[in-house]
Design a protein around this motif. Structure first.
Motif, PDB file in Angstrom:
ATOM      1  N   TRP A  23      11.349 -15.962 -33.887  1.00 48.09           N
ATOM      2  CA  TRP A  23      12.156 -17.193 -33.912  1.00 48.09           C
ATOM      3  C   TRP A  23      11.948 -17.992 -32.637  1.00 48.09           C
ATOM      4  CZ3 TRP A  23      16.080 -18.598 -30.529  1.00 48.09           C
ATOM      5  CH2 TRP A  23      16.780 -19.733 -30.867  1.00 48.09           C
ATOM      6  N   PHE A  27      10.033 -21.136 -34.108  1.00 50.02           N
ATOM      7  CA  PHE A  27      11.030 -22.118 -34.525  1.00 50.02           C
ATOM      8  C   PHE A  27      11.547 -22.930 -33.355  1.00 50.02           C
ATOM      9  CE2 PHE A  27      11.076 -19.000 -37.886  1.00 50.02           C
ATOM     10  CZ  PHE A  27      11.098 -19.784 -39.009  1.00 50.02           C
ATOM     11  N   THR A 416       5.821 -21.310 -42.464  1.00 46.36           N
ATOM     12  CA  THR A 416       6.354 -22.018 -41.294  1.00 46.36           C
ATOM     13  C   THR A 416       5.234 -22.494 -40.385  1.00 46.36           C
ATOM     14  OG1 THR A 416       8.348 -20.656 -41.397  1.00 46.36           O
ATOM     15  CG2 THR A 416       7.904 -21.818 -39.330  1.00 46.36           C
ATOM     16  N   ARG A 419       3.573 -25.244 -42.034  1.00 44.87           N
ATOM     17  CA  ARG A 419       4.417 -26.440 -41.977  1.00 44.87           C
ATOM     18  C   ARG A 419       4.380 -27.057 -40.588  1.00 44.87           C
ATOM     19  NH1 ARG A 419       6.179 -30.773 -44.586  1.00 44.87           N
ATOM     20  NH2 ARG A 419       8.153 -31.533 -43.749  1.00 44.87           N
TER      21      ARG A 419
END
Length: 1039
Positions: A23, A27, A416, A419
């Motif tokens: 994460w 992210f 992810t 993306r």
């Protein structure tokens, strides 16, 4: 279960840091990278020199900077995404596949271990119960041996015979659950054999026969036994349980295993077991437990020799192992049954199966040791489950579930990363497109600026020379040609201005100026602008401004003029009959009239039906409140303004301006794109009516984006359209009007018009001149008002339509007025549209001397007409609605103005325009020449018009140097180093004069020290208005 919980805890402990790191990397970093990159780009713009060094060091050493570099250089790079990320994803899948296999093996092992533990518990329980029951039987056998010793050998004669022994053994069998029978053999020496046999009545027989196997003998098998051969010692059976009565008289020492048991039993004094053998009759496997019976009680440490000598008999118990184990398993029957095997493992290489079949060692089994009291003989119980182990569904589902979760996580991270990569690629493309768009925008702006400059410069010369040509003596044809050329040039300039305004609005470069202006005069100018087109079409133009609107306002009059001009221009294009009516009211007036019904078509300006203009502002936020709130707010604002009139909030007013027409209207399907740039109602609109389709778009952006207002419209096809917009302006606190001259004060006028709207417009314009006005709708009411009114009527204004309906009555009316006792007969004026009026301004209509006033009514031309008709002298001095030139000439008379431009035509145009107002003009071809002229001691210029784009030194640079030199000289004057009479003791107004209206904005000019701004092509009036501002302010200061 404990192991499974520990395993789950280990998984959580393992996954937590992995997920946190993922994460943090995938992210948190991309967002921070975009945000921080932009913020740091902006932040570092504030630092220079060493500041940038410290910012860079901070970025390198900070955790956030490390994360960004780690992500951008490794995780975020395209190479990593295409190569290393795929390898990492493959490694993730393979690793978790192996991990799921390990989870399956681990949980399956745990299940198997639990199954083993269950089997061991069950097997140990059965072994323990079998061993306990065996021990109970051993104890009872030992007690029976003591009984035989006591009641048989210690008594003479014996108290026990075969019948007694058999009956006692049978009755006490329940105490020996594992024994199938008991027998007692007595020790007989060879010397005692004969006497023993006589006493017993039978001969001692040998146990094993050579002819047939004892295990295969029936119930009468004892009759076939042979007599025991001569031995030193015999052990014949004298007592036996009824089930073993066939063994009586058999010599136990004649059997191999029985002989070994008897010898070991009397030497050890303990119970001794035989090896498993087939029992007679039942043919089942069994064992014999043998106890020695001694004639006297021996100590525990007696030697084997003493035990042999003291032995007098042997008690043996037969155990049917198979039957006993079956009985035990039946008692312990459960759902999870097991297979039990019992072995004699005295010889570990050749174990003897006592119960069960040979067991394969491929299945799970457990071995429990049995202790039957004989240390020589060893026995084991081997157990296994009957059924195969079930499929390890928990292990299968857990491993598959873990693999699925891992694959989902891998897919999520893969998606992810893809993306993020797509966002980054899109971001890079967006930035590239942004750079291209910015470059294209700069190129477009540069192109527009260049085209504008290159077109405006010659157009300035064309229009300027045409205006100068109009000031010469020309015949009617020549004047028409010049006006046509001027109109064409102005149309071209107007088109350029619209395109430039659209570009400025799109880029947010359009600026507003705040100046004092008279809105009524602006509207008069707009009417004059459209006078010619309205005359061609026969359209009536009219303006009405509420008397509650202040005379002077603060705002950008040029942009307001542009908005109204765009709206009226569209109305002129699409209206073939009827009228165009501009109204201006305060928002409070409009709110109070919201509930009033729409007027009939007969009460409109021209009698044609119009669209309900209330619908044009029904979406305004100004009218979103309910009527009660509006009234309360208006009352509170009025009370607060009366109590504190000096507050800035009370100076703001909101105007509602509507432009109403009776044109063709806008089609319903085209109304949604009215304010879209370059969009028109249909493909044939631009071909028939012309236009670019950007006027309304510019107007909306000016109103909404810059003036904090709103704009809306209502349109009904074949009826007409009404556009309404709101403006927030400020009062200028001016109590005087330019047109309220003293010559009209105290005059009274009577207006005859059947239409109230049209009469209201006439009354509005007369009141602007200071004339008191009354309105009549019928001719019969005029005469009493004139002859019996409280005040003298100086003039009667009759609408042409009302005049035409009573043409025969007007001569009688005028004759009657002439014969009346009035001190002065009122002047008669006829209000007519240009198309239905005569060319002469004063004609005799049906014998009546009346003056025709041409519409549209404006304060300037109305004042001129009234002055001429009333016989006042100022009438000849007013031309085309302009004020007398005498004060203008006096204002610029003797003023020295310097014009700086590298274009000779522009110099000539500006020089001629300013000289027309009485100014003394000098010209300079460059910025350097302008500085030389300004600093000459004999030159004292009052103002300077400076072109922006010039070779060698442009207008900005020249202005900067002029301001620097002014400051230097002013500082020297203050210190007394220079005389007060020196030049440049004051701030010389410098006004920009340029065709580059994109870059040379008001703010840009002010930043370089300029005081005003005039765009090319300019007219003489523009130059005059800009320079007159400074001279007027200077005149007020001197007063």
């Amino acid at each position: 279960m404990t192991s499974l919980n520990e395993f789950s805890l280990d998984l959580v402990v393992f996954f937590s840091p992995v997920l946190v790191v993922c994460w943090w990397v995938f992210f948190r970093n991309p967002v921070n990278w975009f945000i921080n990159a932009k913020s740091m780009e902006q932040r570092t713009g504030f630092f220079i020199g060493k500041g940038k060094f410290w910012v860079g060091l901070y970025e390198k050493l900070s955790l956030r900077g490390w994360r960004n570099r780690f992500y951008c250089n490794y995780l975020g790079s395209k190479k990593v995404r295409e190569t290393w990320w795929r390898k990492l994803l493959l490694l993730w899948v393979v690793g978790w596949f192996l991990g799921s296999l390990w989870i399956f093996w681990f949980m399956n092992s745990q299940a198997a271990e639990k199954r083993r533990e269950t089997l061991a518990s069950m097997c140990d329980e059965r072994a323990r119960m079998l061993q306990d029951q065996f021990n109970v039987s051993m104890n009872h056998l030992q007690a029976l041996a003591i009984l035989v010793s006591t009641f048989h050998h210690s008594k003479d004669p014996s108290a026990i015979d075969q019948m007694t022994f058999a009956r006692y053994a049978e009755r006490t069998a329940f105490e020996r659950p594992l024994t199938s029978g008991v027998a007692y053999a007595v020790k007989v020496l060879h010397s005692e054999r004969e006497q023993f046999e006589k006493r017993q009545g039978w001969t001692i027989k040998k146990m094993e026969s050579q002819k047939q196997t004892p295990a295969r003998e029936g119930d009468a098998a004892f009759e076939a036994h042979e007599t025991s051969p001569v031995e030193e010692e015999y052990a014949p059976v004298i007592f036996a349980q009824e089930t073993l009565s066939h063994v009586i008289s058999l010599d136990m020492l004649s059997g191999k295993e029985d002989r070994e048991n008897i010898l070991r039993a009397r030497e050890s004094g303990k119970g001794v077991l035989t090896a498993p053998f087939r029992l007679l009759k039942s043919n089942r496997l069994g064992v014999i437990l043998t106890y020695a019976v001694y004639k006297t009680e021996l100590p525990s440490n007696a030697t084997p020799v003493k035990r042999i000598e003291a032995a007098i008999g042997y008690l043996g118990g037969i155990f049917d192992v198979e039957a006993l184990v079956d009985k035990l398993l039946h008692q312990l029957a459960c759902k999870q049954s097991i297979v039990v095997n019992v072995y004699d493992t005295t010889d570990p290489d050749n174990p003897i199966t006592m119960y069960g079949s040979n067991m394969t060692r491929k299945t799970i089994y457990h071995n429990s040791t049995l202790h039957f009291g004989d240390p020589v003989r060893k026995h084991d119980m081997l157990c296994s489950f009957k059924q195969k182990p079930p499929l390890p569904w928990l292990a299968i589902t857990t491993s598959i579930g873990t693999l699925v979760i891992a694959l989902l996580i891998g897919y999520i991270f893969h998606a992810t990363v893809n993306r993020i990569a797509k966002v980054e690629d899109d971001y890079r493309k967006m930035m590239e497109l942004k750079k291209r768009a910015e470059a294209a925008d700069v190129a477009k702006s540069q192109f527009l600026a260049t085209v504008s400059h290159e077109i405006r410069t010659p157009m300035n010369g064309v229009l300027g020379m045409l205006q100068m040509l109009m000031d010469t003596v020309l015949d009617i044809t020549q004047q028409d040609y010049v006006r046509t050329a001027q109109a064409s040039g102005k149309a071209l300039v107007s088109l350029i201005n619209e395109v430039l305004d659209q570009s400025k609005v799109e880029h947010g470069k359009l600026e507003l100026e705040v100046v004092r202006f008279d809105l009524r005069a602006v509207l008069d100018d707009i009417l004059s602008l459209f006078y010619g087109k309205a005359q061609e079409k026969g359209i009536e133009l009219a303006v009405y401004v509420s008397d509650q609107v202040p005379d002077t306002l603060l705002g950008d009059s040029g942009r307001i003029r542009q908005i109204i001009t765009n709206l009226m221009g569209n109305s002129i294009k699409f209206t073939e009959k009827g009228h165009i009516f501009v109204t201006v009211n305060l928002v409070e007036e409009v709110r109070s009239s919201l509930e009033v019904k729409t007027s009939e078509s007969s009460s409109t300006l021209s009698g044609f039906p119009v669209a309900d203009k209330r619908r044009s502002w029904q979406t305004f936020k100004l009218f979103s409140q309910d009527s009660l709130t509006v009234k309360q707010a208006s009352s509170s604002s009025s009370s607060s303004s009366s109590s504190s009139s000096s507050s800035s909030s009370s100076d703001e007013i909101t105007l509602i301006i509507s432009v109403e027409d009776t044109g063709v209207g806008i089609p319903q399907e085209a109304q949604s794109r009215v304010f879209t740039p370059f969009m028109q109602g249909g493909p044939s609109i631009s071909r028939i009516h012309g236009g670019t389709g950007i006027g309304l778009s510019i107007s909306k952006r000016l109103v909404v984006n810059l003036m904090n207002g709103e704009i809306g419209f209502v349109s009904v096809p074949q009826i007409g359209s009404t556009f309404t917009f709101s403006l927030v302006l400020k009062r200028a606190h001016s109590n005087s009007s330019d047109y309220k001259s003293s010559e009209f004060q105290g005059m009274n006028a009577l207006v005859l018009d059947e239409r109230p709207a049209r009469a209201k417009v006439t009354k509005y314009h007369l009141q602007r001149l200071g004339i008191h006005c009354e309105v009549a709708t019928e001719l019969s009411r005029i005469y009493p008002s004139i002859t019996h009114g409280k005040s003298n009527v100086n003039m009667v204004l009759v609408e042409k339509e009302a005049w035409s309906k009573a043409t025969d009555l007007w001569p009688l009316f005028m004759s009657k007025l002439g014969k009346s006792s009035l001190p002065e007969v009122p002047k008669l004026f006829i209000l007519a549209n240009p198309t239905n009026s005569a060319k002469s301004s004063s004609v005799n209509l049906m014998g009546c001397d009346a003056t025709i006033i041409m519409k549209p009514l404006r304060a300037s031309n109305l004042a001129v007409t009234l002055q001429r008709a009333m016989g006042n002298g100022f009438g000849d001095g007013l031309q085309n609605g302009m004020l007398p030139r005498v004060p203008v000439c006096n204002l610029l008379h003797g003023r020295q103005i310097l014009i700086v431009d590298d274009n000779a035509v522009n110099l000539k145009v500006a020089e001629g325009a300013l000289k027309k107002y009485g100014a003394e003009v000098k010209c300079a071809e460059s910025g350097k020449k302008a500085i030389e002229l300004l600093f000459k001691p004999d030159n004292k210029f009052d103002a300077c018009f400076m072109d922006i784009q010039m070779p060698e030194m442009d207008g900005f640079e020249a202005t900067r140097k002029i301001r620097e030199m002014e400051k230097k000289i002013n500082d020297q004057t203050e210190r007394g180093e220079q005389s007060s009479g020196s030049v440049l003791q004051r701030h010389i107004p410098i006004l920009a004069m340029t065709a580059d209206v994109i870059h040379a904005t008001h703010e840009e000019c002010s930043r370089w020290g300029m005081d005003g701004y005039v765009s090319k092509p300019f007219e003489g009036e523009q130059l005059y208005r800009e320079v007159a501002r400074f001279f007027k302010s200077a005149a007020k200061k001197t007063q």
